[in-house]
Scaffold this motif. Sequence first.
Motif, mmCIF file in Angstrom:
data_model
loop_
_atom_site.group_PDB
_atom_site.id
_atom_site.type_symbol
_atom_site.label_atom_id
_atom_site.label_comp_id
_atom_site.label_asym_id
_atom_site.label_seq_id
_atom_site.Cartn_x
_atom_site.Cartn_y
_atom_site.Cartn_z
ATOM 1 N N ASP A 79 13.741 1.586 -0.112
ATOM 2 C CA ASP A 79 14.241 0.469 0.682
ATOM 3 C C ASP A 79 13.288 -0.694 0.476
ATOM 4 O O ASP A 79 12.216 -0.747 1.063
ATOM 5 C CB ASP A 79 14.338 0.843 2.162
ATOM 6 N N ASN A 80 13.670 -1.620 -0.402
ATOM 7 C CA ASN A 80 12.808 -2.744 -0.739
ATOM 8 C C ASN A 80 12.615 -3.720 0.413
ATOM 9 O O ASN A 80 11.775 -4.602 0.329
ATOM 10 C CB ASN A 80 13.350 -3.473 -1.973
ATOM 11 N N PHE A 81 13.400 -3.574 1.466
ATOM 12 C CA PHE A 81 13.239 -4.460 2.617
ATOM 13 C C PHE A 81 12.344 -3.836 3.679
ATOM 14 O O PHE A 81 12.009 -4.459 4.670
ATOM 15 C CB PHE A 81 14.604 -4.839 3.189
ATOM 16 N N LYS A 82 11.973 -2.583 3.477
ATOM 17 C CA LYS A 82 11.009 -1.899 4.339
ATOM 18 C C LYS A 82 10.031 -1.171 3.423
ATOM 19 O O LYS A 82 10.012 0.056 3.371
ATOM 20 C CB LYS A 82 11.708 -0.910 5.267
ATOM 21 N N PRO A 83 9.257 -1.919 2.633
ATOM 22 C CA PRO A 83 8.396 -1.282 1.629
ATOM 23 C C PRO A 83 7.322 -0.396 2.251
ATOM 24 O O PRO A 83 6.874 -0.621 3.363
ATOM 25 C CB PRO A 83 7.776 -2.456 0.885
ATOM 26 N N THR A 84 6.953 0.614 1.472
ATOM 27 C CA THR A 84 5.876 1.508 1.878
ATOM 28 C C THR A 84 4.844 1.529 0.760
ATOM 29 O O THR A 84 5.071 1.003 -0.321
ATOM 30 C CB THR A 84 6.397 2.948 2.086
ATOM 31 N N THR A 85 3.730 2.154 0.999
ATOM 32 C CA THR A 85 2.701 2.274 -0.030
ATOM 33 C C THR A 85 2.865 3.582 -0.802
ATOM 34 O O THR A 85 1.984 3.972 -1.539
ATOM 35 C CB THR A 85 1.298 2.212 0.612
ATOM 36 N N GLN A 86 4.012 4.238 -0.636
ATOM 37 C CA GLN A 86 4.281 5.518 -1.268
ATOM 38 C C GLN A 86 4.356 5.407 -2.793
ATOM 39 O O GLN A 86 4.048 6.346 -3.499
ATOM 40 C CB GLN A 86 5.598 6.061 -0.717
ATOM 41 N N PHE A 87 4.761 4.261 -3.320
ATOM 42 C CA PHE A 87 4.964 4.085 -4.752
ATOM 43 C C PHE A 87 4.067 2.981 -5.307
ATOM 44 O O PHE A 87 3.734 2.033 -4.606
ATOM 45 C CB PHE A 87 6.415 3.660 -5.034
ATOM 46 N N ASP A 88 3.726 3.081 -6.604
ATOM 47 C CA ASP A 88 3.164 1.938 -7.311
ATOM 48 C C ASP A 88 4.301 0.937 -7.455
ATOM 49 O O ASP A 88 5.476 1.326 -7.474
ATOM 50 C CB ASP A 88 2.678 2.340 -8.711
ATOM 51 N N THR A 89 3.973 -0.354 -7.573
ATOM 52 C CA THR A 89 5.026 -1.347 -7.701
ATOM 53 C C THR A 89 4.920 -2.089 -9.032
ATOM 54 O O THR A 89 3.844 -2.192 -9.618
ATOM 55 C CB THR A 89 4.997 -2.365 -6.543
ATOM 56 N N ILE A 90 6.051 -2.611 -9.473
ATOM 57 C CA ILE A 90 6.170 -3.329 -10.731
ATOM 58 C C ILE A 90 6.766 -4.697 -10.428
ATOM 59 O O ILE A 90 7.802 -4.790 -9.758
ATOM 60 C CB ILE A 90 7.107 -2.567 -11.706
ATOM 61 N N PRO A 91 6.146 -5.796 -10.913
ATOM 62 C CA PRO A 91 6.733 -7.127 -10.706
ATOM 63 C C PRO A 91 8.007 -7.283 -11.533
ATOM 64 O O PRO A 91 8.092 -6.758 -12.648
ATOM 65 C CB PRO A 91 5.636 -8.076 -11.180
ATOM 66 N N VAL A 92 8.979 -7.975 -10.976
ATOM 67 C CA VAL A 92 10.251 -8.204 -11.661
ATOM 68 C C VAL A 92 10.662 -9.667 -11.537
ATOM 69 O O VAL A 92 10.206 -10.375 -10.637
ATOM 70 C CB VAL A 92 11.377 -7.308 -11.101
ATOM 71 N N SER A 93 11.536 -10.091 -12.428
ATOM 72 C CA SER A 93 12.038 -11.455 -12.353
ATOM 73 C C SER A 93 13.542 -11.493 -12.114
ATOM 74 O O SER A 93 14.134 -12.552 -12.096
ATOM 75 C CB SER A 93 11.687 -12.228 -13.636
ATOM 76 N N VAL A 94 14.158 -10.336 -11.920
ATOM 77 C CA VAL A 94 15.577 -10.276 -11.600
ATOM 78 C C VAL A 94 15.732 -10.176 -10.082
ATOM 79 O O VAL A 94 14.800 -9.772 -9.393
ATOM 80 C CB VAL A 94 16.269 -9.063 -12.283
ATOM 81 N N PRO A 95 16.902 -10.547 -9.567
ATOM 82 C CA PRO A 95 17.111 -10.398 -8.121
ATOM 83 C C PRO A 95 16.939 -8.946 -7.689
ATOM 84 O O PRO A 95 17.365 -8.025 -8.384
ATOM 85 C CB PRO A 95 18.552 -10.855 -7.919
ATOM 86 N N VAL A 96 16.290 -8.764 -6.554
ATOM 87 C CA VAL A 96 16.011 -7.432 -6.031
ATOM 88 C C VAL A 96 16.961 -7.137 -4.883
ATOM 89 O O VAL A 96 17.131 -7.945 -3.982
ATOM 90 C CB VAL A 96 14.547 -7.344 -5.543
ATOM 91 N N LYS A 97 17.568 -5.971 -4.955
ATOM 92 C CA LYS A 97 18.414 -5.504 -3.865
ATOM 93 C C LYS A 97 17.689 -4.368 -3.154
ATOM 94 O O LYS A 97 16.574 -4.004 -3.525
ATOM 95 C CB LYS A 97 19.764 -5.048 -4.403
ATOM 96 N N LYS A 98 18.334 -3.797 -2.162
ATOM 97 C CA LYS A 98 17.684 -2.800 -1.319
ATOM 98 C C LYS A 98 17.128 -1.610 -2.102
ATOM 99 O O LYS A 98 16.033 -1.149 -1.835
ATOM 100 C CB LYS A 98 18.675 -2.303 -0.266
ATOM 101 N N HIS A 99 17.875 -1.100 -3.086
ATOM 102 C CA HIS A 99 17.475 0.121 -3.772
ATOM 103 C C HIS A 99 16.999 -0.103 -5.209
ATOM 104 O O HIS A 99 16.848 0.862 -5.959
ATOM 105 C CB HIS A 99 18.621 1.135 -3.764
#
Length: 190
Positions: A79-99
């Motif tokens: 859930d990208n609108f309720k992020p957690t520290t459970q995962f490493d993250t990757i920067p993106v340049s495309v629109p991000v949706k919830k999943h």
Amino acid sequence: MSEQQFADALGVSRGAVQQWEKQGGTAPKRANQARVAKLLGISVAELVSGVSAGARGVDVRAEVPLVSEVEAGNYTVIDNFKPTTQFDTIPVSVPVKKHTYALRVHGDSMVSEAGDSFPAGSILIVEPEMEAVPGDYVIALNEASETTFKQLVKDGGDLYLKPLNSRYPIKPLGDAQVIGVVREFTKRFR
């Protein structure tokens, strides 16, 4: 602009705007994000990430979690609108949706000598809420709950999963389920 003026400009309720502004409240629905961003004079990436272009000093890029093949099969845990520290993250340049999520390429089935090529270690940005059409690069989940990365192709009315490496066979989509469309790809060296 008051909450009511903002709500009226977007065609939503004042309560929706209050939820968006409230600490721990909800984010605008995907259908409203582009209009909210436009009204605020920011990009959708800025709206979703909460970080302005000026604050970063570079183009705004949202981030999505980098998941394993197993987690990709259960992408709704993201859930990208309720992020957690459970995962490493990757920067993106495309629109991000919830999943929206990132996935690392393994193996050489998508390595080609001509045209598009996705070597092992490449990072794919995957949108599970996008409908796949022939020609798209997709993540599919087979009946054994294993994920695979291939190109979706259509021949004679039937859909197939096509590797780019000619050493691997093209397989019918059959009972496999497309669980995401690749929107962006990057290769990290360090």
